[in-house]
Design a protein around this motif. Structure first.
Motif, mmCIF file in Angstrom:
data_model
loop_
_atom_site.group_PDB
_atom_site.id
_atom_site.type_symbol
_atom_site.label_atom_id
_atom_site.label_comp_id
_atom_site.label_asym_id
_atom_site.label_seq_id
_atom_site.Cartn_x
_atom_site.Cartn_y
_atom_site.Cartn_z
ATOM 1 N N GLN A 78 49.772 44.433 32.409
ATOM 2 C CA GLN A 78 48.733 43.155 32.530
ATOM 3 C C GLN A 78 49.267 42.051 33.432
ATOM 4 O O GLN A 78 48.784 41.452 34.026
ATOM 5 C CB GLN A 78 48.877 42.734 30.980
ATOM 6 C CG GLN A 78 48.152 43.598 30.310
ATOM 7 C CD GLN A 78 48.135 43.117 28.649
ATOM 8 O OE1 GLN A 78 49.071 42.859 28.040
ATOM 9 N NE2 GLN A 78 46.913 42.783 28.250
ATOM 10 N N ALA A 79 50.851 41.920 33.521
ATOM 11 C CA ALA A 79 51.551 40.935 34.035
ATOM 12 C C ALA A 79 51.247 41.372 35.483
ATOM 13 O O ALA A 79 51.030 40.258 36.577
ATOM 14 C CB ALA A 79 52.809 40.726 33.818
ATOM 15 N N GLY A 80 51.356 42.488 35.985
ATOM 16 C CA GLY A 80 51.187 42.821 37.438
ATOM 17 C C GLY A 80 49.844 42.796 37.873
ATOM 18 O O GLY A 80 49.554 42.085 39.157
ATOM 19 N N LEU A 81 48.870 43.284 36.974
ATOM 20 C CA LEU A 81 47.457 42.773 37.512
ATOM 21 C C LEU A 81 47.091 41.608 37.575
ATOM 22 O O LEU A 81 46.522 41.264 38.726
ATOM 23 C CB LEU A 81 46.447 43.731 36.354
ATOM 24 C CG LEU A 81 46.611 45.107 36.633
ATOM 25 C CD1 LEU A 81 45.701 45.675 35.400
ATOM 26 C CD2 LEU A 81 45.896 45.641 37.726
ATOM 27 N N ALA A 82 47.478 40.805 36.848
ATOM 28 C CA ALA A 82 47.125 39.344 36.896
ATOM 29 C C ALA A 82 47.691 38.812 38.199
ATOM 30 O O ALA A 82 47.125 37.838 38.763
ATOM 31 C CB ALA A 82 47.992 38.539 35.505
ATOM 32 N N GLN A 83 49.082 38.920 38.389
ATOM 33 C CA GLN A 83 49.607 38.371 39.731
ATOM 34 C C GLN A 83 49.064 39.118 40.986
ATOM 35 O O GLN A 83 48.593 38.125 41.890
ATOM 36 C CB GLN A 83 51.080 39.061 39.627
ATOM 37 C CG GLN A 83 51.860 38.489 41.039
ATOM 38 C CD GLN A 83 51.950 36.995 41.224
ATOM 39 O OE1 GLN A 83 51.742 36.222 40.067
ATOM 40 N NE2 GLN A 83 52.645 36.473 42.160
ATOM 41 N N LEU A 84 48.621 40.518 40.884
ATOM 42 C CA LEU A 84 47.949 40.777 42.240
ATOM 43 C C LEU A 84 46.502 40.314 42.313
ATOM 44 O O LEU A 84 45.839 40.038 43.324
ATOM 45 C CB LEU A 84 47.791 42.537 41.856
ATOM 46 C CG LEU A 84 49.075 43.260 42.101
ATOM 47 C CD1 LEU A 84 48.835 44.461 41.921
ATOM 48 C CD2 LEU A 84 49.780 42.970 43.497
ATOM 49 N N GLU A 85 46.133 40.046 41.066
ATOM 50 C CA GLU A 85 44.365 39.107 41.208
ATOM 51 C C GLU A 85 44.776 37.840 41.706
ATOM 52 O O GLU A 85 43.866 37.376 42.636
ATOM 53 C CB GLU A 85 43.893 39.204 39.754
ATOM 54 C CG GLU A 85 43.382 40.454 39.362
ATOM 55 C CD GLU A 85 42.577 40.330 37.986
ATOM 56 O OE1 GLU A 85 41.444 39.847 37.831
ATOM 57 O OE2 GLU A 85 43.236 40.484 36.934
ATOM 58 N N ARG A 86 45.683 37.132 41.232
ATOM 59 C CA ARG A 86 45.976 35.759 41.581
ATOM 60 C C ARG A 86 46.321 35.598 43.245
ATOM 61 O O ARG A 86 45.592 34.710 43.848
ATOM 62 C CB ARG A 86 47.179 35.175 40.877
ATOM 63 C CG ARG A 86 47.341 33.794 41.286
ATOM 64 C CD ARG A 86 48.781 33.252 40.476
ATOM 65 N NE ARG A 86 49.754 33.815 40.986
ATOM 66 C CZ ARG A 86 50.483 33.420 42.176
ATOM 67 N NH1 ARG A 86 49.691 32.446 43.015
ATOM 68 N NH2 ARG A 86 51.463 33.762 42.734
ATOM 69 N N ILE A 87 46.885 36.483 43.868
ATOM 70 C CA ILE A 87 47.044 36.544 45.212
ATOM 71 C C ILE A 87 46.045 37.292 45.844
ATOM 72 O O ILE A 87 45.925 37.492 47.198
ATOM 73 C CB ILE A 87 48.658 36.959 45.601
ATOM 74 C CG1 ILE A 87 48.687 38.721 45.275
ATOM 75 C CG2 ILE A 87 49.571 36.053 44.981
ATOM 76 C CD1 ILE A 87 49.878 39.210 45.660
ATOM 77 N N ASP A 88 44.958 37.743 45.418
ATOM 78 C CA ASP A 88 43.873 38.362 46.013
ATOM 79 C C ASP A 88 43.929 39.426 46.642
ATOM 80 O O ASP A 88 43.371 39.808 47.710
ATOM 81 C CB ASP A 88 43.061 37.269 46.866
ATOM 82 C CG ASP A 88 41.485 37.527 46.964
ATOM 83 O OD1 ASP A 88 41.124 38.432 46.333
ATOM 84 O OD2 ASP A 88 41.059 37.295 47.964
ATOM 85 N N VAL A 89 44.670 40.593 46.185
ATOM 86 C CA VAL A 89 45.033 41.700 46.862
ATOM 87 C C VAL A 89 44.501 42.902 45.824
ATOM 88 O O VAL A 89 43.950 43.758 46.241
ATOM 89 C CB VAL A 89 46.382 42.081 47.112
ATOM 90 C CG1 VAL A 89 46.967 41.287 48.040
ATOM 91 C CG2 VAL A 89 47.239 42.257 45.944
ATOM 92 N N VAL A 90 43.937 42.491 44.635
ATOM 93 C CA VAL A 90 43.269 43.385 43.771
ATOM 94 C C VAL A 90 42.061 42.453 43.089
ATOM 95 O O VAL A 90 42.251 41.410 42.950
ATOM 96 C CB VAL A 90 44.227 43.956 42.615
ATOM 97 C CG1 VAL A 90 43.471 44.393 41.526
ATOM 98 C CG2 VAL A 90 45.143 44.883 43.305
ATOM 99 N N ARG A 91 41.117 43.043 42.873
ATOM 100 C CA ARG A 91 39.916 42.555 42.356
ATOM 101 C C ARG A 91 39.455 43.153 40.782
ATOM 102 O O ARG A 91 39.302 44.604 40.694
ATOM 103 C CB ARG A 91 38.876 42.454 43.314
ATOM 104 C CG ARG A 91 38.970 41.427 44.448
ATOM 105 C CD ARG A 91 37.935 41.136 45.415
ATOM 106 N NE ARG A 91 38.452 40.332 46.243
ATOM 107 C CZ ARG A 91 37.530 39.990 47.573
ATOM 108 N NH1 ARG A 91 36.622 40.551 47.430
ATOM 109 N NH2 ARG A 91 38.131 39.077 48.314
ATOM 110 N N LYS A 92 38.967 42.426 40.155
ATOM 111 C CA LYS A 92 38.362 43.129 38.862
ATOM 112 C C LYS A 92 36.615 42.954 39.097
ATOM 113 O O LYS A 92 36.353 42.057 39.343
ATOM 114 C CB LYS A 92 38.912 42.204 37.788
ATOM 115 C CG LYS A 92 38.412 42.636 36.337
ATOM 116 C CD LYS A 92 39.186 41.997 35.266
ATOM 117 C CE LYS A 92 39.495 40.630 35.319
ATOM 118 N NZ LYS A 92 40.382 40.093 34.117
#
Length: 100
Positions: A78-92
């Protein structure tokens, strides 16, 4: 019909694996920045290929189950996904599924 959250890599990223150093360099052209992903973030990034949250949880747990408990793995994911979303390399996104 129901909607499920799915995780995908942001389009148009520039990637440079630095396996000998244990990092993945990611350049985000939409917000020009260079990001260094450590091995854990890199794993999570690679798992984001359209999987649902539950599929991600299962795949991540399978990869780290020798080192982490299921609760620790979920928390780390969860922490990793949130960080990757924040830096815009992963999208939900929500993908609708049709049952027939």
């Amino acid at each position: 019909m129901s909607a499920q959250v799915r995780y995908t890599k942001t389009p148009d990223l520039r990637l440079r694996p630095l396996k000998e150093h244990g990092y993945l360099l990611v350049f985000t052209p939409s917000r020009p920045r260079l990001h260094w992903l450590n091995l854990n973030a890199w794993l999570i990034f690679e798992l984001c290929d359209g999987k649902t949250e539950e599929q991600l949880r299962q795949a991540y747990l399978a990869a780290v189950s020798r080192k982490l408990s299921p609760d620790e793995a979920w928390s780390q994911l969860q922490a990793g996904l949130a960080q990757l979303e924040r830096i815009d390399v992963v999208r939900k996104s929500e993908a609708k599924e049709v049952y027939t």
